[in-house]
Write an enzyme that holds these catalytic residues in place. Structure first.
Site, PDB file in Angstrom:
ATOM      1  N   LYS A   1      34.526  52.168  29.977  1.00 54.16           N
ATOM      2  CA  LYS A   1      34.855  51.320  28.828  1.00 54.16           C
ATOM      3  C   LYS A   1      36.307  51.900  28.144  1.00 54.16           C
ATOM      4  CE  LYS A   1      32.989  47.416  29.710  1.00 54.16           C
ATOM      5  NZ  LYS A   1      33.645  46.545  30.060  1.00 54.16           N
TER       6      LYS A   1
ATOM      7  N   GLY B   1      26.718  35.828  33.908  1.00 55.27           N
ATOM      8  CA  GLY B   1      26.344  37.071  32.998  1.00 55.27           C
ATOM      9  C   GLY B   1      25.927  36.524  31.677  1.00 55.27           C
ATOM     10  N   GLN B   2      25.449  37.233  30.950  1.00 55.24           N
ATOM     11  CA  GLN B   2      25.063  36.749  29.467  1.00 55.24           C
ATOM     12  C   GLN B   2      26.203  36.185  28.693  1.00 55.24           C
ATOM     13  OE1 GLN B   2      24.271  40.009  26.666  1.00 55.24           O
ATOM     14  NE2 GLN B   2      22.806  38.543  25.440  1.00 55.24           N
TER      15      GLN B   2
ATOM     16  N   TYR C   1      29.109  54.160  31.582  1.00 55.11           N
ATOM     17  CA  TYR C   1      29.531  52.733  31.082  1.00 55.11           C
ATOM     18  C   TYR C   1      30.540  53.019  30.015  1.00 55.11           C
ATOM     19  CZ  TYR C   1      29.161  48.328  28.706  1.00 55.11           C
ATOM     20  OH  TYR C   1      29.379  47.316  28.025  1.00 55.11           O
TER      21      TYR C   1
ATOM     22  N   ASP D   1      31.702  34.646  40.357  1.00 54.89           N
ATOM     23  CA  ASP D   1      30.624  35.629  40.672  1.00 54.89           C
ATOM     24  C   ASP D   1      30.444  36.081  41.691  1.00 54.89           C
ATOM     25  OD1 ASP D   1      28.636  36.396  37.743  1.00 54.89           O
ATOM     26  OD2 ASP D   1      28.298  37.341  39.524  1.00 54.89           O
ATOM     27  N   ILE D   2      29.792  37.168  41.961  1.00 52.57           N
ATOM     28  CA  ILE D   2      29.416  37.653  43.091  1.00 52.57           C
ATOM     29  C   ILE D   2      28.624  36.954  43.960  1.00 52.57           C
ATOM     30  CG2 ILE D   2      27.521  39.203  42.485  1.00 52.57           C
ATOM     31  CD1 ILE D   2      29.401  41.302  44.134  1.00 52.57           C
ATOM     32  N   ARG D   3      27.591  36.062  43.105  1.00 54.42           N
ATOM     33  CA  ARG D   3      26.569  35.168  43.699  1.00 54.42           C
ATOM     34  C   ARG D   3      26.797  33.733  43.041  1.00 54.42           C
ATOM     35  NH1 ARG D   3      24.124  39.577  45.200  1.00 54.42           N
ATOM     36  NH2 ARG D   3      23.867  40.109  43.254  1.00 54.42           N
TER      37      ARG D   3
ATOM     38  N   GLY E   1      32.944  37.290  36.883  1.00 52.63           N
ATOM     39  CA  GLY E   1      31.455  37.559  36.441  1.00 52.63           C
ATOM     40  C   GLY E   1      30.830  36.490  35.466  1.00 52.63           C
TER      41      GLY E   1
END
Ligand code: SER
Length: 314
Positions: A146, A12-13, A142, A35-37, A9
């Protein structure tokens, strides 16, 4: 022993900036991002692999290929998007973590980092100076994922001796990569809009106070936690971490000190307001300070100045 990092991942940010910091620390070839892409602009010389963390077979192959000593699992669906796709959010956030935990045991991975969130708290948690241990009744998918993830981390540590470390991140403010799908995202969008259009409409009401953290502190804190001697760590679920807390009105006023013509307005009835209202206003991070010397460097005014500085040149 040389460390090899696998980050999942990574686009991401948090991943974008944490990967850069880890490449500086461990060397370019010792950090594998996934990452997925693929990233829009893959940087030269960086090792990147496409990976869907829900594909256990693919995860196993990557681990066998690179033999990482540490895994950073950052793939997750955040609070606001999670409410739109609850099943997907649960699946990614829970089964992604379980896949990594099980693989870590199978392949003897030395250390894992997994971020939790202030979203683990809920309407009945104390709102001010929220302690490490208190009532936790998250009411977003979410937050529920978590909190369950934190319990799994502690369980795998107790039961299998897995060295997994975690931070309950508040809203993170950064200029390199924008966040996506979170409730705290307004505090990043506001800067982009202030510079582009001189105005911003906040989806949270003016007095909604939330805990926040500047990216530089978030990255440094993560690395400091990962470097801390294991025997010093007394929290194996996830550490509370605090930076500045502020409201949309306060950040707007701070921006206006530098950009006097900036105009702030507020929208009504955004579903993210309900989420924000269930979260803490400020966080007690005594345990992180005591166990591994955590201290934030940025307050509201220094982070606003730094954001505007960087975004202007960007
Ligand atoms: N920034 C996250 C969110 O808003 C909180 O962890 O969902």
């Amino acid at each position: 022993m040389e460390e090899v990092i696998l980050m999942i991942g990574a686009n991401g940010q948090i991943g974008t900036e944490l990967a850069t910091a880890l490449r500086v620390k461990f060397g370019q070839n010792s950090v594998i991002t996934s990452d997925i892409r693929a990233p829009k602009e893959p940087a030269e010389g960086e090792v990147f692999e496409e990976l869907n963390v829900l594909d256990k077979q693919a995860l196993t192959s990557l681990i066998q290929k690179y033999k990482p000593t540490q895994i950073y699992l950052l793939a997750a669906m955040l609070s606001a998007t999670g409410e739109q796709y609850p099943q997907k959010a649960w699946d990614l956030n829970m089964n992604g973590l379980l896949n990594v935990l099980d693989a870590a045991i199978e392949f003897g991975i030395k250390k894992i980092f997994w971020p939790s969130s202030i979203a683990v708290f809920g309407p009945n948690s104390p709102k001010v100076n929220t302690p490490q241990y208190c009532i936790m009744d998250p009411n977003t998918i979410y937050g529920i994922s978590k909190l369950a993830g934190e319990r799994l981390c502690e369980y795998y540590h107790e039961k299998y001796g897995l060295d997994i470390r975690s931070i309950r991140f508040p809203g993170i403010i950064s200029w390199k990569t924008e966040p996506g799908g979170g409730t705290t995202d307004y505090a990043v969008h506001i800067f982009f809009e202030a510079l582009r259009h001189g105005a911003y409409t906040s989806f949270l009401s003016e007095n909604t106070e939330l805990p926040m953290l500047y990216m530089e502190d978030a990255v440094r804190g993560t690395i400091e936690l990962m470097d801390a001697p294991a025997e010093q760590l007394t929290v194996r679920s996830s550490y509370n971490l605090a930076g500045p807390s502020f409201t949309p009105k306060q950040i707007a006023e701070e921006i206006q000190k530098i950009l006097p013509n900036f105009e702030m307005s507020y929208s009504d009835n955004d579903p993210r307001q309900v989420i924000a209202d269930s979260w803490p206003r400020s966080i007690n991070d005594e345990a992180a300070k005591r166990d591994w010397g955590w201290a934030p460097k940025f307050n509201l005014s220094s982070l606003v100045a730094d954001m505007i500085d960087h975004l202007k040149t960007k």
